[in-house]
Each structure stands twice: as C-alpha cells, then as structure tokens.
Design an enzyme around this catalytic site. Structure first.
Site, mmCIF file in Angstrom:
data_model
loop_
_atom_site.group_PDB
_atom_site.id
_atom_site.type_symbol
_atom_site.label_atom_id
_atom_site.label_comp_id
_atom_site.label_asym_id
_atom_site.label_seq_id
_atom_site.Cartn_x
_atom_site.Cartn_y
_atom_site.Cartn_z
ATOM 1 N N SER A 1 0.840 -1.193 0.000
ATOM 2 C CA SER A 1 0.000 0.000 0.000
ATOM 3 C C SER A 1 0.876 1.242 0.000
ATOM 4 O O SER A 1 1.640 1.457 0.937
ATOM 5 C CB SER A 1 -0.907 0.012 1.235
ATOM 6 O OG SER A 1 -1.327 1.334 1.494
ATOM 7 N N GLY B 1 -12.700 5.721 5.963
ATOM 8 C CA GLY B 1 -13.616 5.873 7.096
ATOM 9 C C GLY B 1 -14.499 7.106 6.978
ATOM 10 O O GLY B 1 -14.889 7.691 7.981
ATOM 11 N N GLY C 1 -17.361 7.300 4.874
ATOM 12 C CA GLY C 1 -18.690 7.044 4.324
ATOM 13 C C GLY C 1 -18.730 7.086 2.807
ATOM 14 O O GLY C 1 -19.804 7.126 2.218
ATOM 15 N N SER D 1 -14.393 3.422 0.854
ATOM 16 C CA SER D 1 -13.079 2.956 0.423
ATOM 17 C C SER D 1 -13.017 1.433 0.575
ATOM 18 O O SER D 1 -12.293 0.760 -0.160
ATOM 19 C CB SER D 1 -11.990 3.624 1.259
ATOM 20 O OG SER D 1 -12.237 3.445 2.635
ATOM 21 N N ASP E 1 -22.738 -0.635 -1.693
ATOM 22 C CA ASP E 1 -21.429 -0.041 -1.974
ATOM 23 C C ASP E 1 -20.689 -0.812 -3.068
ATOM 24 O O ASP E 1 -20.109 -0.231 -3.989
ATOM 25 C CB ASP E 1 -20.558 -0.039 -0.704
ATOM 26 C CG ASP E 1 -21.217 0.722 0.427
ATOM 27 O OD1 ASP E 1 -22.215 1.416 0.178
ATOM 28 O OD2 ASP E 1 -20.734 0.605 1.575
HETATM 29 C C1 GLA Z 1 -22.547 1.090 4.650
HETATM 30 C C2 GLA Z 1 -22.834 -0.308 4.104
HETATM 31 C C3 GLA Z 1 -23.933 -0.272 3.030
HETATM 32 C C4 GLA Z 1 -25.161 0.493 3.513
HETATM 33 C C5 GLA Z 1 -24.753 1.833 4.129
HETATM 34 C C6 GLA Z 1 -25.912 2.530 4.771
HETATM 35 O O1 GLA Z 1 -21.977 1.910 3.659
HETATM 36 O O2 GLA Z 1 -21.682 -0.872 3.544
HETATM 37 O O3 GLA Z 1 -24.280 -1.585 2.662
HETATM 38 O O4 GLA Z 1 -25.929 -0.268 4.395
HETATM 39 O O5 GLA Z 1 -23.744 1.700 5.106
HETATM 40 O O6 GLA Z 1 -26.873 2.838 3.813
#
Ligand code: GLA
Length: 378
Positions: free
Chosen positions: A61, A114, A116, A119, A164
């Site tokens: 990394s 971290g 949201g 990553s 995600d």
């Molecule tokens: C994280 C999880 C997703 C989803 C969101 C909230 O990002 O990986 O699957 O549940 O939180 O919407």
C-alpha cells in the site's frame, strides 16, 4: 516496494476502483429496499502482475507505506484490519475457483478512509475485479459484487448490504443507479442537477462504534421482522411492511425497534419519491427528502453524531444548499450536500470556520462527480 521486486512499468494490469456516494436510501439495502448511489471520481488504483509463483502473494500500500505477503494455501484472518479486505476477497474467490496463483499488487488511493464514501468496497471490488482479469477466472460483474460483499461479512465482520459494492462496480458516468436490493433490478437515472453540484463535507471523525452499531441496527430490523412475521407469514423483510402494518405492532415492539423500522419504511418510499423528483427536475423537493432522511437517521435510526448534525443544521441557513444529510453507515464520515455551484467557495469557507470553532477539527470539502464504475487500463 523494492523488497517486492517491482519496477515501475512491469505490471500486467491496472484497475481503477472508485468510491461511491449515495443520493438517498440509507440503511435500506440490507432491508431489501431501494438505494440511489453512484461511483465517484475518487478511486483506488491497483497495479497487478503475476509473479510466477504458485501461491505467494505480495501486497503493497503506497498510502500506508506498508506491505504484507501471504500464501494462497494458508489464507486466514489477520490482526491488521486492512489486510482482511484483501484476504477476504482472496478467500471468497477460492470458494468459487482454483485458478488463482501468486501475484503482486500495489495500491494507491485518493479515497478518504472511514468517511462514508466506501473505500472498503473499492478495495474489495478492485482486487476481485483485477484478479478475475489477471487469472482469467470468468466471474461476472455481479458475482464480483457479491463475493466482495461476502468478504466484508466474513473477514472484516461488517454485515453490510450490497449497495457499496454494486455502485463501485456497476456505475455509469453522469448517472445514479436506482437499485432494488431485493431483486437486484436496476435502472440508470441521468443525474442532471445543473446548476447544483454534489459537495461532500468530511467531518474527519469516524467513531469506532461504527461496525458494531451497524450490525446492531441490522439485527434490530430483523427483530422487528420476526415479530411481524408471527401475524404476516409472507413478510420476509421490512420491504414487505407498510406503516399501517407496523403500527399494529406498536405495543409488541420495543420503542427502539419500532423507531428503527419506522425509519426504514419511510426511507423506502422517500427513495422512490426522490427518483421522481430527480426525473422531473424538482430539485428543491429532492433536497427536502435529503433533509428528511437526515432527520430520520438522527432521531429514529440514531446513526448520526454531533459533528454531522452541526454540518446539516448549519447548511439550512443557506438558500443555496437545497439538501444535506449524513451519508453511508454514519457515526462520522461525510455529509452529502446539494449546493448551487456559485455558492460552493463561500459556503465551504464559512462552514469550515464554524466547524473548527465548535469542534477544533479541520473540515475537508470536496466535490464528487457521478462517475464510471470499475475500469481497466491494460
Ligand atoms: C454502509 C454499508 C452499506 C449500507 C450503508 C448505509 O456503507 O456498507 O451496505 O448499508 O452503510 O446505507
């Protein structure tokens, strides 16, 4: 890096694996509801090559300036959480194929960790995508998405939904994906919001609770479903529950579980209404839904935190910000803001100053563009 024997140009394959935003539809994916995410122009780049061994794998990394190695016949969980994203993916591929051999991999990321913007999914999916190409394994994109999600469940320990990973791999430039997390049917919706833009404000806090609390939310929703099923046997998830039905169980559910379920059921409808608003260019309405989501996540689902609430409240003073909310799992990370493009600089300056005054923490702001999912440069 030298110790792994890499020279700059001898890679077989380069993969770009993006992070994601979600316009609306939070904590609905694991409840079989709808989400509206897309990949963004922030990515992890993977440089990969076969290293002509049968089973030795080396991963480096650039961001952490650290490396680790493992043998394909001895894959097991590590004490180092970031290694588990890699090991988990390798393990899940091994459950589906015996074509993996030794490889070297160098990672470089410009996705804040971290925050949201996932990553984690970018790391899992990029590696799965790359190994699939490198060893000609023949997995479909959807299988790559699903195995990456399992890697997060089994090796990282977060019982995440599919949003995600799906967004990171499947997205289309300038569009958002309306994904039905029950059937996995999806539709690309053009993201036409001129003169508005997506601005992410990173609180730069990520409360450690995140993963544990996330799994608790998931089980609270399941607890609600179990009780509702006693009367409505056909109910499989909160997707199948209306507010009328939920209200019948108000006395049987704990207040906390009742609130969690209320949020999810309301959010399910909000996503569909938001898509209509987006398609009809009713951007103010879309923004109002985003604020409603924040309020639900703050008061009913309880995954916000003072830093996030401050940013969302502050944004309400500006007419040029038409919607804002916490994005992703919560407990820190970013807010997503729908903001007039001419107001971005002034707003960022004022909110950064106010945020620093309140929390003594530096805010970071960046625009996010709806972008293509995983891409390969050969
Ligand atoms: C994280 C999880 C997703 C989803 C969101 C909230 O990002 O990986 O699957 O549940 O939180 O919407």
């Amino acid at each position: 890096m030298k110790e792994l024997g890499f020279t700059e140009n001898n890679f077989d394959l380069i993969i770009n694996s993006p992070g994601r935003i979600n316009i609306i539809g939070e904590h609905t994916d694991y409840n079989n509801g709808f989400v509206l995410p897309t990949a963004i122009d922030r990515k992890i780049q993977f440089k990969l090559k076969k290293n002509d061994t049968l089973k030795t794998c080396n991963v480096y990394s650039n961001n952490f300036n650290t490396s680790f190695s493992f043998e394909l016949d001895k894959v097991k969980k590590s004490e180092q959480q970031w290694e588990n994203f890699i090991l988990g993916v390798v393990y899940e591929i091994q459950q589906l194929s015996n074509k993996l051999e030794g490889f070297d991999c160098v990672l470089e990321s410009d996705i804040p960790i971290g925050s949201g913007v996932s990553s984690s999914a970018a790391l899992e999916c990029g590696l799965a995508y790359g190994l699939n190409e490198l060893f000609n394994i023949g997995l479909s994109k959807l299988v790559i998405v699903e195995l990456s999600q399992r890697a997060e469940h089994n090796y990282v320990g977060t019982k995440c939904g599919i949003m995600d990973q799906f967004a990171s791999v499947m997205s289309k430039k300038d569009h958002v994906i309306l994904l039905d997390c029950q059937s996995l049917d999806y539709e690309f919706v053009p993201f036409k919001v001129e003169p508005y833009k997506i601005l992410l404000l990173n609180t730069n806090v990520s409360h450690n609770l995140a993963s544990g609390e996330y799994n608790i939310r998931r089980s609270q929703c399941e607890e609600g479903v179990k009780i509702i099923q006693k009367k409505y046997a056909a109910v499989n998830s909160l997707r199948d529950v209306s507010m009328e039905m939920l209200n019948e169980f108000k006395n049987e559910l704990s207040p906390v579980v009742f609130n969690r379920c209320t949020y999810v059921i309301e959010e399910k409808t909000r996503v569909l209404n938001s898509v209509e608003a987006l398609k009809n260019n009713k951007l103010d309405l879309l923004g109002e839904y985003m604020y409603e989501t924040h309020s639900g996540l703050q008061h009913l689902y309880e995954v916000s935190c003072p830093e996030l609430d401050f940013l969302v409240d502050f944004s309400k003073k500006y007419n040029e910000v038409i919607g804002a909310r916490v994005m992703g799992g919560g407990f820190g990370g970013c807010t997503i803001n729908l903001i007039h493009k001419d107001a971005i600089n002034g707003f960022v300056e004022e909110i950064s100053e106010a945020y620093f005054k309140n929390f003594n923490i530096k805010l970071t702001a960046f625009e996010a563009m709806p972008s293509e999912g995983t891409t390969i440069n050969k």
